[in-house]
Write an enzyme that holds these catalytic residues in place. Sequence first.
Site, PDB file in Angstrom:
ATOM      1  N   ARG A 198       0.814  -1.218   0.000  1.00  0.00           N
ATOM      2  CA  ARG A 198       0.000   0.000   0.000  1.00  0.00           C
ATOM      3  C   ARG A 198       0.853   1.277   0.000  1.00  0.00           C
ATOM      4  NH1 ARG A 198      -5.615  -0.297   1.637  1.00  0.00           N
ATOM      5  NH2 ARG A 198      -6.365  -2.217   0.723  1.00  0.00           N
TER       6      ARG A 198
ATOM      7  N   ARG B 240      -3.037   6.868   0.946  1.00  0.00           N
ATOM      8  CA  ARG B 240      -3.517   8.076   1.623  1.00  0.00           C
ATOM      9  C   ARG B 240      -2.535   8.744   2.569  1.00  0.00           C
ATOM     10  NH1 ARG B 240      -9.013   5.247   3.213  1.00  0.00           N
ATOM     11  NH2 ARG B 240      -7.426   3.652   3.447  1.00  0.00           N
TER      12      ARG B 240
ATOM     13  N   ARG C 149      -6.045  12.245  -5.581  1.00  0.00           N
ATOM     14  CA  ARG C 149      -7.280  11.575  -5.168  1.00  0.00           C
ATOM     15  C   ARG C 149      -8.413  12.574  -4.894  1.00  0.00           C
ATOM     16  NH1 ARG C 149     -11.221   9.761  -3.526  1.00  0.00           N
ATOM     17  NH2 ARG C 149     -11.611   7.945  -2.217  1.00  0.00           N
TER      18      ARG C 149
ATOM     19  N   ASP D 215      -6.785  -2.170  -7.594  1.00  0.00           N
ATOM     20  CA  ASP D 215      -7.389  -2.830  -6.436  1.00  0.00           C
ATOM     21  C   ASP D 215      -7.715  -4.275  -6.795  1.00  0.00           C
ATOM     22  OD1 ASP D 215      -8.501  -1.997  -3.609  1.00  0.00           O
ATOM     23  OD2 ASP D 215      -9.841  -3.498  -4.448  1.00  0.00           O
TER      24      ASP D 215
ATOM     25  N   TYR E 272     -15.197 -11.649  -0.716  1.00  0.00           N
ATOM     26  CA  TYR E 272     -15.835 -10.372  -1.060  1.00  0.00           C
ATOM     27  C   TYR E 272     -17.087 -10.600  -1.907  1.00  0.00           C
ATOM     28  CZ  TYR E 272     -12.099  -7.559   0.904  1.00  0.00           C
ATOM     29  OH  TYR E 272     -11.231  -6.965   1.778  1.00  0.00           O
TER      30      TYR E 272
HETATM   31  O1  CP3 Z   1      -0.035  -1.454  -2.559  1.00  0.00           O
HETATM   32  C1  CP3 Z   1      -0.252  -0.479  -3.318  1.00  0.00           C
HETATM   33  O2  CP3 Z   1       0.245   0.649  -3.137  1.00  0.00           O
HETATM   34  C2  CP3 Z   1      -1.090  -0.702  -4.581  1.00  0.00           C
HETATM   35  C3  CP3 Z   1      -2.460  -0.438  -4.461  1.00  0.00           C
HETATM   36  C4  CP3 Z   1      -3.424  -1.389  -3.752  1.00  0.00           C
HETATM   37  C5  CP3 Z   1      -4.679  -0.917  -3.280  1.00  0.00           C
HETATM   38  N1  CP3 Z   1      -5.396  -1.996  -2.861  1.00  0.00           N
HETATM   39  C6  CP3 Z   1      -5.112   0.470  -3.293  1.00  0.00           C
HETATM   40  C7  CP3 Z   1      -6.220   0.906  -2.424  1.00  0.00           C
HETATM   41  C8  CP3 Z   1      -3.382  -2.767  -3.538  1.00  0.00           C
HETATM   42  C9  CP3 Z   1      -2.258  -3.737  -3.806  1.00  0.00           C
HETATM   43  C10 CP3 Z   1      -4.637  -3.132  -2.973  1.00  0.00           C
HETATM   44  C11 CP3 Z   1      -5.007  -4.522  -2.653  1.00  0.00           C
HETATM   45  C12 CP3 Z   1      -6.214  -4.772  -1.841  1.00  0.00           C
HETATM   46  N2  CP3 Z   1      -7.442  -4.185  -1.950  1.00  0.00           N
HETATM   47  C13 CP3 Z   1      -6.308  -5.778  -0.868  1.00  0.00           C
HETATM   48  C14 CP3 Z   1      -5.211  -6.726  -0.500  1.00  0.00           C
HETATM   49  C15 CP3 Z   1      -4.240  -6.116   0.418  1.00  0.00           C
HETATM   50  C16 CP3 Z   1      -4.702  -5.976   1.842  1.00  0.00           C
HETATM   51  O3  CP3 Z   1      -4.812  -4.835   2.292  1.00  0.00           O
HETATM   52  O4  CP3 Z   1      -4.943  -7.023   2.472  1.00  0.00           O
HETATM   53  C17 CP3 Z   1      -7.607  -5.740  -0.341  1.00  0.00           C
HETATM   54  C18 CP3 Z   1      -8.171  -6.626   0.738  1.00  0.00           C
HETATM   55  C19 CP3 Z   1      -8.334  -4.728  -1.055  1.00  0.00           C
HETATM   56  C20 CP3 Z   1      -9.754  -4.346  -0.895  1.00  0.00           C
HETATM   57  C21 CP3 Z   1      -9.877  -2.951  -0.424  1.00  0.00           C
HETATM   58  N3  CP3 Z   1      -9.589  -1.837  -1.182  1.00  0.00           N
HETATM   59  C22 CP3 Z   1     -10.348  -2.499   0.839  1.00  0.00           C
HETATM   60  C23 CP3 Z   1     -10.766  -3.398   1.985  1.00  0.00           C
HETATM   61  C24 CP3 Z   1     -10.343  -1.105   0.791  1.00  0.00           C
HETATM   62  C25 CP3 Z   1     -10.869  -0.173   1.840  1.00  0.00           C
HETATM   63  C26 CP3 Z   1      -9.944  -0.036   2.973  1.00  0.00           C
HETATM   64  C27 CP3 Z   1      -9.061   1.172   2.770  1.00  0.00           C
HETATM   65  O5  CP3 Z   1      -7.854   1.050   2.967  1.00  0.00           O
HETATM   66  O6  CP3 Z   1      -9.608   2.211   2.423  1.00  0.00           O
HETATM   67  C28 CP3 Z   1      -9.811  -0.709  -0.459  1.00  0.00           C
HETATM   68  C29 CP3 Z   1      -9.583   0.669  -0.940  1.00  0.00           C
HETATM   69  C30 CP3 Z   1      -8.202   1.028  -1.384  1.00  0.00           C
HETATM   70  N4  CP3 Z   1      -7.389   0.245  -2.147  1.00  0.00           N
HETATM   71  C31 CP3 Z   1      -7.536   2.268  -1.152  1.00  0.00           C
HETATM   72  C32 CP3 Z   1      -6.300   2.203  -1.803  1.00  0.00           C
HETATM   73  C33 CP3 Z   1      -5.235   3.262  -1.887  1.00  0.00           C
HETATM   74  C34 CP3 Z   1      -8.116   3.456  -0.402  1.00  0.00           C
HETATM   75  C35 CP3 Z   1      -9.020   4.182  -1.371  1.00  0.00           C
HETATM   76  C36 CP3 Z   1      -8.974   5.688  -1.226  1.00  0.00           C
HETATM   77  O7  CP3 Z   1      -8.045   6.338  -1.771  1.00  0.00           O
HETATM   78  O8  CP3 Z   1      -9.893   6.217  -0.619  1.00  0.00           O
END
Ligand code: CP3
Length: 339
Positions: free
Chosen positions: A23, A27, A36, A72, A147
Site C-alpha cells: 500500500r 492516503r 485523489r 485494487d 468479497y
Molecule cells: O499497494 C499499493 O500501493 C497498490 C495499491 C493497492 C490498493 N489496494 C489500493 C487501495 C493494492 C495492492 C490493494 C489490494 C487490496 N485491496 C487488498 C489486499 C491487500 C490488503 O490490504 O490485504 C484488499 C483486501 C483490497 C480491498 C480494499 N480496497 C479495501 C478493503 C479497501 C478499503 C480499505 C481502505 O484502505 O480504504 C480498499 C480501498 C483502497 N485500495 C484504497 C487504496 C489506496 C483506499 C481508497 C482511497 O483512496 O480512498
Amino acid sequence: MNDTFLKACRGEKTSYTPVWIMRQAGRYLPEYQKVRSKVDFLTLCKTPELAAEVSIQPVDILKVDAAILFSDILIPVEAMGMKLEFSEAKGPILYDPIRNDVAVSRLRSIKAVEDVPFVMDAVKLLVKKLNVPLIGFSGAPFTLATYMIEGGGSRNFTNTKRMMYQTPELFGALMDKITDTVIDYLQAQIDAGVDAVQIFDSWAGVLSPVDFEAYALKYVQRIVSALKGKAPVIYFALNGSAMLRLVRKAGADVFGVDWRIDMADAVNALGGDAAVQGNLDPCTLFGKKELIRERVKGVLHGAQGAKGHIFNLGHGILPETPVENAVALVEAVHELSSR
Ligand code: CP3
C-alpha cells in the site's frame, strides 16, 4: 535498472536487502491525496495516466526498490459482472452477493486485455518511466470469493463458510471461475511488462489449516503453476503464520510474512527453498526513529537463513503514518543491510 528486488526474488546474492511497502501508494502521502481529491478511487484505478502517477510517487519519495501497480484486487471482480462501489465509511461494496448457482453461472471468466484494458495501459506507461521493477498483483481466489459471497468486508465470513460446507460443488465452481480469471489477469499483466506478481490472500487466515488445505490452497497452486518461469510469484497469506508449512505448498518463489511471527521462525517453517518478504508491524512506523532502526535490525537478522529476503511491512502501511518515518524505514533497511 535497479534489479536488486528481482535478484532477491530469485534467491540470488544482493549487495543490500531490497525494500518496498504494501500500500505504498496511498492516503498517507499528501501527493496521493492531491490526485485523489480530484477523482474518486475507481476513476483513479481506471485512468492509466493517474494510476501510473501515483504508482511512481513512493518510488521518488521513499526510494523503495520496487513499484507496485496502483489498482485494487476487486477490479477484475467488477469485470466478472458484479457492481462495485467504494464507500468512504464501509470500504468496498459488491451488490447482489453470490449465494446460489444462478449467480455463479452468470459470472464471466474475464479476458483481461479486453475487459480491463486500463490496467495493461497503466503497466505499459509505468515500465517506460520506472528505474525499478514493477510488481503486478491479484487477489487470491479465496479472498476474492469472500468479497463476492459476503458482498464486502465481513466479520465471521458465515456466508462464505456456509457455501463451502453446505454446497461444496457450488463453492468449487465459483473458485474455478475466479481462478481462471486470476490466471488470465496476471498473465496479461506479465505480457504488458510487470516484472513480478503478488497474490494477496488477505483472508486466508480466517480458515483453519484443514480448511485452507481443502478449500483455498489448490487454486493458488494452479495459479502458481500456470505462471511458473514467466515472472517471480509472491504469495502473501495474511494471518497465515500458524500454517506456514501448508502455505509453502503453494509453490511460490517468495512468501509474504505478517508480523505476528518472529521472522526467524517463519524462515524455519517455510524451509530453505524460497525467499521471504516482510515482516515489520506497520505500527512500528508510529515509533521513534531509533525504535524503527532497532526493529529493522531484528527483522534483517531473523531473515538471514532465508534463500532471499525482501523487506516489507507485515501488512499495508496505515493512512496515519508520518511520511518521514516511512522514508527513515527505507534508509534504515538500505544502510543496515549493506554488505
Ligand atoms: O499497494 C499499493 O500501493 C497498490 C495499491 C493497492 C490498493 N489496494 C489500493 C487501495 C493494492 C495492492 C490493494 C489490494 C487490496 N485491496 C487488498 C489486499 C491487500 C490488503 O490490504 O490485504 C484488499 C483486501 C483490497 C480491498 C480494499 N480496497 C479495501 C478493503 C479497501 C478499503 C480499505 C481502505 O484502505 O480504504 C480498499 C480501498 C483502497 N485500495 C484504497 C487504496 C489506496 C483506499 C481508497 C482511497 O483512496 O480512498
